[in-house]
Structure formats: C-alpha cells, structure tokens
Design a protein around this motif. Structure first.
Motif: not given
Length: 244
Positions: A43-46, A86-98
């Motif tokens: 997710v972060l790489s994308w 999935v057990q945990v959303a892969p976007s968990n703890h990912v901050k949205m771009p400002k």
C-alpha cells in the motif's frame, strides 16, 4: 457488486473502478495477485508510486487525485476485513496523503458581466450563434443565482423548472432534492432560452434525439456534459481576458 446492490451512484462506482483498477495493476506488477498477499508495504509503495509517476494522460497526478485514489483503496481494504477476506485490513495504520487547500477565487460581478458579453463571440452572426449565446447567458445566470454544482446544472430537466414560481428543483449528492428560487435575470434568461432558442421537438427529431428533456443542450441536441461546460468556460475566459 456490493456498491450496485446498495444503489450507489454511477459516479461512485466509476470512481472506485478507476482507483482500484490502478491499485490492482500496480499490485500485479509487484507479483501480488491474491488478496491475502497484500501487505502494508504494498500500500505504501503504491502511494509513493502515484506521487511520482505520470498518470494515464502522461501528467503527474494531482495531490487531490492521489488522495481520492487512496481513500478508495482504504474503503476497499476495510471492506475486505469486514467481509472476512482478510483478518486485518492491509491499509491499517496507513496515513492518507495530505492535500493542500488552495484558496477559492471568487469571481467579481464586473468579471461576470464581461463573461456575459463574451457569450456572443465577436464577428460571428447567425442562428447558431444566437442559440449558443442565449443558452450560455442562461447557464451563467443560473449558476450565479443559485450556486448549484455543474453536475446538477447538467442534470436539470424541463420538468424541474417551475416557471410560475420561478424555482428549479435540483438533485444533489445522495439524490437529495431541493428547491431553489431564481432571481429575475436568471428567470428571464432561462425563459428566453427555453421558449425561443432551445430546439423544439421537431428539431430534436431531425437531430435524432426526440425525447431529450434536459434543459441545456449542445448543438447536436444532446444534454451538455460537465466537460462541455468546462470547455465553454475556457472559451468565455479567453474572450473576456480573465485568468483561469
């Protein structure tokens, strides 16, 4: 399918299709083709990739576009968790771009009057010129008087205009309906366009679109689109010598 089953708008479905299609294409290039294999690092790489790589039109995606794509991805990841994929959303703890918040420039009435004059192009005459000028003035006055969105303007139908009360009915986000009063100039311009210049049924039959009931039509007899109105405003700004 989940969005369609909830009767969400075509625009919402189109937005998710575009954003998640981009996400899926990126994951596939990384060798990730199974939902269970998506990790936070992907997710972060994308997100980093979108901030630097050109989009479909060859231009770098704007901050707002990247943020919109990211919100679609997060909604999808949360849905995967809620549905048990999935057990945990892969976007968990990912901050949205400002996204920066640019100041909105308010048009002055003097500029508005210049745009009204520009509705009739210089050195051009004829029936088509008169039709377009009347339509464009009506568009300007309705937007000036009501502040409705372009999508609401494009979707305005003849039955939505109450000429006796001088009001229009618009359907906004979430299909919420509201009635808005028009000022005298907007009423006069709208009535002039509809009664004298808008193609009648015989003309619409000739154009192959006999049942068209949208208020604002193109020269081909079809409803104006947001893209069409964007192009219209670009022409009016150039003729008026106004900044973009």
């Amino acid at each position: 399918l989940d969005h369609r089953s909830q009767n969400h708008s075509p625009k919402t479905i189109e937005w998710h299709t575009l954003a998640l299609g981009n996400f899926a294409a990126f994951l596939e290039k990384q060798g990730v083709t199974c939902i269970e294999d998506i990790e936070r690092v992907h997710v972060l790489s994308w997100l980093a990739h979108m901030g630097t790589e050109p989009g479909a039109k060859g231009k770098k995606l704007s901050e707002r576009s990247v943020n919109c794509y990211a919100r679609s991805m997060r909604a999808f990841c949360n849905w995967l968790e809620a549905e048990g994929y999935v057990q945990v959303a892969p976007s968990n703890h990912v901050k949205m771009p400002k996204v920066g918040r640019p100041l909105i420039r308010i048009i002055e009435f003097e500029e508005f009057e210049r745009m009204l004059k520009a509705c009739a192009p210089p050195h051009e005459t004829g029936p088509i010129t008169d039709i377009n000028a009347a339509r464009n003035r009506a568009i300007l006055w309705v937007l000036w008087d009501t502040g409705i969105r372009l999508a609401e303007l494009c979707d305005l139908r003849l039955v939505n205009f109450d000429r006796d009360k001088g009001t229009i009915i618009v359907h906004g986000k979430g299909n919420k309906e509201r009635r808005i009063a028009l000022g005298r100039n907007a009423q006069r311009s709208l009535l002039l366009y509809i009664d004298r210049y808008r193609p009648n049924r015989d003309r619409l039959i000739e154009l192959g679109n006999p049942n068209e009931d949208h208020v604002f039509l193109s020269e081909g007899g079809f409803a104006l689109t947001r893209r069409g109105i964007d192009m219209l405003f670009q022409r009016l700004r150039r003729r008026s010598d106004l900044p973009k």
